[in-house]
Design a protein around this motif. Structure first.
Motif, short mmCIF file in Angstrom:
data_model
loop_
_atom_site.label_atom_id
_atom_site.label_comp_id
_atom_site.label_asym_id
_atom_site.label_seq_id
_atom_site.Cartn_x
_atom_site.Cartn_y
_atom_site.Cartn_z
N TRP A 33 0.99 -1.32 -0.01
CA TRP A 33 0.16 -0.04 0.03
C TRP A 33 0.91 1.14 0.05
CZ3 TRP A 33 -2.34 2.66 4.85
CH2 TRP A 33 -3.37 3.56 4.16
N GLY A 34 0.39 2.32 -0.72
CA GLY A 34 1.28 3.53 -0.87
C GLY A 34 0.96 4.55 -1.85
N VAL A 35 1.68 5.48 -2.45
CA VAL A 35 1.33 6.25 -3.34
C VAL A 35 0.67 5.71 -4.83
CG1 VAL A 35 2.13 8.17 -4.97
CG2 VAL A 35 2.78 8.13 -2.30
N PHE A 36 1.48 4.40 -4.95
CA PHE A 36 1.13 3.78 -6.33
C PHE A 36 -0.19 2.97 -6.28
CE2 PHE A 36 3.93 1.39 -3.05
CZ PHE A 36 3.03 0.38 -2.53
N LEU A 76 3.94 -4.66 6.75
CA LEU A 76 3.43 -3.58 5.83
C LEU A 76 4.55 -2.99 5.19
CD1 LEU A 76 1.34 -1.28 5.31
CD2 LEU A 76 2.23 -0.02 6.95
N THR A 77 4.35 -2.70 3.88
CA THR A 77 5.46 -1.77 3.10
C THR A 77 5.71 -0.61 3.62
OG1 THR A 77 3.42 -1.06 1.51
CG2 THR A 77 4.76 -3.00 0.80
N SER A 78 6.80 -0.27 4.22
CA SER A 78 6.93 0.87 4.96
C SER A 78 7.65 1.86 3.91
CB SER A 78 8.14 0.77 5.82
OG SER A 78 9.54 0.22 5.46
N LYS A 79 8.36 1.31 2.89
CA LYS A 79 8.91 2.18 1.66
C LYS A 79 9.18 1.16 0.59
CE LYS A 79 12.91 2.89 0.74
NZ LYS A 79 14.46 3.36 0.68
N HIS A 80 8.53 1.54 -0.72
CA HIS A 80 8.74 0.58 -1.89
C HIS A 80 9.65 1.25 -2.55
CE1 HIS A 80 7.62 -2.17 -5.12
NE2 HIS A 80 7.34 -2.97 -4.24
N GLY A 110 10.47 5.19 -3.14
CA GLY A 110 10.86 5.78 -1.85
C GLY A 110 10.26 6.62 -0.92
N PHE A 111 8.68 6.64 -1.11
CA PHE A 111 7.87 7.24 -0.39
C PHE A 111 7.51 6.40 0.72
CE2 PHE A 111 3.53 8.39 1.46
CZ PHE A 111 3.58 9.41 1.03
N THR A 112 8.00 7.20 2.03
CA THR A 112 8.01 6.64 3.37
C THR A 112 6.62 6.59 4.04
OG1 THR A 112 8.64 8.29 4.47
CG2 THR A 112 10.30 6.80 3.53
N MET A 113 6.19 5.48 4.53
CA MET A 113 5.08 5.55 5.45
C MET A 113 4.87 6.13 6.49
SD MET A 113 2.60 4.50 2.75
CE MET A 113 1.35 3.25 3.28
N PHE A 123 12.60 14.24 3.42
CA PHE A 123 11.83 15.23 3.66
C PHE A 123 10.86 15.33 2.37
CE2 PHE A 123 11.62 19.72 2.44
CZ PHE A 123 10.97 20.23 3.54
N ASN A 124 9.52 15.48 2.67
CA ASN A 124 8.59 16.16 1.78
C ASN A 124 8.12 15.01 0.88
OD1 ASN A 124 6.81 18.19 1.39
ND2 ASN A 124 7.80 18.57 -0.81
N TRP A 125 8.72 13.80 1.14
CA TRP A 125 8.25 12.53 0.33
C TRP A 125 8.11 11.23 1.32
CZ3 TRP A 125 6.05 11.69 -3.78
CH2 TRP A 125 6.18 10.31 -4.52
#
Length: 407
Positions: free
Chosen positions: A51-54, A123-127, A130-133, A140-142
């Motif tokens: 789960w993430g921005v994707f 959980l996907t902490s970061k795929h 590079g976006f971190t949950m 920063f800012n991502w």
């Protein structure tokens, strides 16, 4: 947010995970001697959440969407989709502001996971994008606090699971990031420089361990560079010796090119891995409910998902290493060691004991199911055999695999 133009660049070449009073050395020959914590050996089913921005565009195997759009070999269907549905100046980073997670209820998730019978959740902490949950100071800012949901998605789930269930909490983490400038610079240098691992990956891993204390670290995104580049053994020595989860944590085998299926806590070897026979090292079958994607794809239909029967088959064959060949009335179980008094029945059925014979002199049992009638089964979804008066090779039993279901 038109692009990922601003990164927090922290280059700390002194971050070598210096250890004091260490039990494990930063060498595979030492790290591989660490036994897995007992909780993992007893936990046969886990749940993996991508789960993430994707999840906003939710096309083309979801988590790999950005690479399918802007990678070395773009997927034509993804390119056409983006050209048709988004303006020419749209970037992947623009999806982050649309990632609201407005229906996210970690308490409800935790309750569902507990009801499923799963023993651990990852959980996907970061795929790879590079976006971190979590609100990482190295992204920063991502990250989910600075843009999009404006909350600690990871921390909220960790708290819900720990407060409402006895499920073990774990995290997936990608070592590389497709388009991070430090990684691309290291790659251009033939991975002779280590700006990215020491400035991003390793501090980030240490941050999630110390902040969220995961008992699973499911590493990925390692394959383009060696474990020496990633300083994997240095991190794992710190994890096993000094970290707050040193007594409970388990890790997989994705820590550098050539490392999977050779070193690490439990082996994953490749996605959807199943050797089909008992091996001497603990391993995990990480498979997906969607037959082709690791996460939600908006165009998937019911036929794109595994049926209940298919999911149960995958779990049962994984946990038991049951071998039921097509066009046969015999089932081979590799682990049990039979005796003259062994008795095999169907749990929940009033049928007479089933016929069986040893698979070989060293172990295993072959069960004859030719006389089993469907109406005599206790459930439509699974066959459950009750084996009495058997023994097993403990070392082989402990090597059985754990299935991880990805949703």
């Amino acid at each position: 947010m038109k692009n990922i133009g601003l990164y927090l660049i922290l280059i700390n070449l002194s971050l070598l995970f210096v250890l004091s009073g260490s039990s494990y050395l930063p060498q595979w020959s030492s790290l591989d001697t660490r036994p897995l914590p007992s909780w993992y050996d007893q936990s046969k089913v886990g749940i993996f959440i991508h789960w993430g921005v994707f999840s906003v565009p939710s096309i083309h195997s979801e988590a790999w969407m950005w690479w399918a759009w802007k990678g070395d070999n773009p997927n034509p269907d993804t390119v056409v989709f983006m050209n048709k549905n988004y303006p020419p100046d749209w970037t992947y980073a623009d999806f982050a502001s649309q990632f609201h997670a407005e229906f996210y209820d970690p308490n409800e998730w935790a309750d569902i996971f507990a009801a499923s019978g799963a023993k651990y959740v990852v959980l996907t902490s970061k795929h790879h994008e590079g976006f971190t949950m979590w609100p990482s100071k190295y992204s920063f800012n991502w990250n989910a606090m600075d843009v999009g949901p404006k909350r600690d998605l990871l921390g909220d789930l960790a708290n819900a699971i720990r407060n409402r269930t006895d499920i073990v909490f774990g995290l997936y983490h990608s070592m590389y990031e497709w388009f991070h400038p430090l990684y691309l610079e290291d790659k251009k240098n033939g991975f002779k420089t280590q700006m990215f691992p020491f400035g991003k990956t390793l501090p980030e891993l240490k941050e999630i361990v110390e902040t969220y204390k995961p008992s699973v670290i499911w590493s990925d995104g390692d394959w383009e560079a060696s474990d020496e580049y990633w300083n994997s053994t240095g991190f794992l020595a710190w994890l096993y010796n000094e970290s707050p989860v040193r007594d409970t944590v388990v890790v997989n085998d994705r820590w550098g090119s050539g490392i999977p299926c050779q070193h690490g806590g439990f082996y994953t070897c490749a996605d959807r891995y199943n050797p089909g026979h008992l091996i001497t090292h603990k391993w995990e079958d990480c498979f997906t409910i969607d037959k082709s994607s690791w996460g939600y794809v908006r165009t998937s239909s019911a036929n794109d998902y595994l049926t209940i029967e298919e999911i149960l088959y995958q779990i049962i064959t994984t946990v038991s290493l049951l071998d039921w060949q097509k066009n046969t009335s015999e089932i081979l179980l590799g682990a049990p060691v039979s005796s003259s008094s062994t008795r095999v029945t169907l749990l929940g059925s009033d049928m007479a004991p089933l016929n069986w014979h040893p698979a070989s002199a060293s172990g295993g049992i072959v069960i004859d199911v030719s006389n089993v009638k469907i109406y005599s089964l206790a459930t439509d979804w699974a066959w459950v055999f009750k084996l009495e008066n058997i023994s097993y090779d403990v070392s082989m039993y402990k090597s059985k695999m754990t299935p991880m279901i990805t949703i």
